[in-house]
Scaffold this motif. Structure first.
Motif, PDB file in Angstrom:
ATOM      1  N   TYR A  95       0.256 -14.169 -42.025  1.00  0.00           N
ATOM      2  CA  TYR A  95      -0.851 -13.891 -42.954  1.00  0.00           C
ATOM      3  C   TYR A  95      -0.396 -12.948 -44.071  1.00  0.00           C
ATOM      4  CZ  TYR A  95      -5.279 -11.704 -44.446  1.00  0.00           C
ATOM      5  OH  TYR A  95      -6.331 -11.189 -45.172  1.00  0.00           O
ATOM      6  N   ARG A 104      -2.758 -17.823 -47.320  1.00  0.00           N
ATOM      7  CA  ARG A 104      -3.414 -17.139 -46.198  1.00  0.00           C
ATOM      8  C   ARG A 104      -4.504 -17.997 -45.553  1.00  0.00           C
ATOM      9  NH1 ARG A 104      -4.091 -10.670 -47.706  1.00  0.00           N
ATOM     10  NH2 ARG A 104      -1.862 -10.190 -47.517  1.00  0.00           N
ATOM     11  N   SER A 129       1.834  -9.967 -51.374  1.00  0.00           N
ATOM     12  CA  SER A 129       2.288 -10.276 -50.013  1.00  0.00           C
ATOM     13  C   SER A 129       3.085  -9.085 -49.486  1.00  0.00           C
ATOM     14  CB  SER A 129       3.156 -11.534 -50.004  1.00  0.00           C
ATOM     15  OG  SER A 129       4.322 -11.315 -50.782  1.00  0.00           O
TER      16      SER A 129
END
Length: 271
Positions: A95, A104, A129
Motif C-alpha cells: 500500500y 493503492r 509513496s
C-alpha cells in the motif's frame, strides 16, 4: 515373296529394339524407385531415432518435474505459516510503496466506492509513496468492528481482516469526511457522519442541560444530558479523555451549535 519376308523381319527388329529400350527404361525406373525406397527407409529410421530420443527427454522431464514438486512441497511444509503480523505488514508495505494513489486501490476496502473520494483528496493533497521498514514490529491493537476484525496499527492505521484477505481502510486512515465541519452549518437539522478526534469534555461550556465536547480540537459539540448518546460518551470519554471515533453531527440553528446525536463507531472505521 522375298519382299514380304524382309518387311516382316524389319518389323520384328523394330519390336525387339523398342522392347529392349522399354526394358532399359523400366530398369532405370525400378532402380530409381529402389533408391527412393532406400532414402525413405533411412529417413524413417532417423525419425524413429529422434522420436525415441524425444520420448526419453519427456520421461526425464517428467521425473524432474515430480522431483521439483516434491521439493516444493517439502519447502512449503518447512516454511512457517504467515502470521497476522506478516499479512498486515505485507499489505501495508504494498500500500505504501504504490507509485500512484491509483495503485493503492488494489489494497483498500471497497476500491470502486472510495476511488472518487481518493481522487478528490489527492487532487488537493500531493501523493507520496514510501517504503517503511520493519512494519511487523509496529504496535498492533485488535478490536471487533461492526462486521470484521480490525487491526489498529501504530495508532492511526486501520487494517480490516476480510474473507478475501487483509485490506486497508483508507477512509479511516485519513479520517476522511466528505463534508467539512464548517460546511455542515449550512443546513439546519441536517445530520452528517463525522470521523475524527472527539473528546476533552469542556466543563466550562457544560451546564445542567448539555455536555460539551471538542471536535478535532477546533469546534465544540454538545449532547443533551441523560440521553443514550450522552451516557455512551461518558463511558467512552471520561473527563480529559479523547478518542478517534465516528459520530453523527447535526447543526442546531436555534442553539447555534452542533449536537452529537449518535455514536456510530468507537474507531474511525465503519467496518
Amino acid at each position: 515373296m522375298k519382299k514380304v519376308s524382309f518387311s516382316v523381319l524389319l518389323m520384328l527388329l523394330a519390336v525387339v529394339t523398342v522392347s529392349a529400350q522399354s526394358k532399359k527404361e523400366m530398369q532405370e525406373t525400378i532402380n530409381e524407385l529402389n533408391q527412393n525406397i532406400g532414402e525413405l527407409k533411412a529417413r524413417t529410421s532417423m525419425l524413429e531415432q529422434q522420436l525415441n530420443e524425444a520420448k526419453q527427454i519427456i520421461a526425464t522431464l517428467k521425473q524432474e518435474n515430480e522431483k521439483l514438486k516434491g521439493q516444493l512441497a517439502s519447502a512449503a511444509a518447512a516454511k512457517p505459516a504467515m502470521t497476522y503480523r506478516d499479512s498486515i505488514a505485507e499489505v501495508l508495505g504494498n500500500y505504501f510503496a504504490a507509485e500512484t494513489w491509483e495503485g493503492r486501490l488494489d489494497y483498500v476496502m471497497e476500491p470502486d466506492r472510495v476511488r472518487p473520494l481518493m481522487a478528490k483528496y489527492y487532487k488537493m493533497n500531493p501523493y507520496e509513496s514510501s517504503t517503511p521498514s520493519d512494519i511487523k514490529s509496529w504496535k498492533m491493537r485488535r478490536c471487533q468492528g461492526k462486521k470484521y476484525l480490525i487491526y489498529v496499527v501504530r495508532g492511526d492505521l486501520y487494517v480490516v481482516k476480510t474473507p478475501q484477505g487483509y485490506k486497508v481502510d483508507w477512509e479511516a486512515n485519513y479520517e476522511y469526511n466528505p463534508t467539512p465541519v464548517l460546511e455542515m452549518k449550512k443546513i439546519d437539522g441536517q445530520e452528517y457522519v463525522f470521523r475524527g478526534y472527539i473528546g476533552d469534555m469542556q466543563k466550562y461550556y457544560s451546564n445542567d442541560h448539555f455536555m460539551c465536547y471538542s471536535i478535532d480540537a477546533e469546534i465544540e459539540a454538545y449532547t443533551r444530558k441523560n440521553t443514550p448518546v450522552a451516557k455512551k460518551l461518558l463511558e467512552l470519554l471520561p473527563v480529559d479523555g479523547y478518542s478517534r471515533m465516528i459520530v453523527k453531527l447535526k447543526y442546531d440553528k436555534a442553539l447555534d451549535s452542533f449536537l452529537i446525536t449518535e455514536v456510530l463507531s468507537t474507531t474511525t472505521s465503519l467496518y
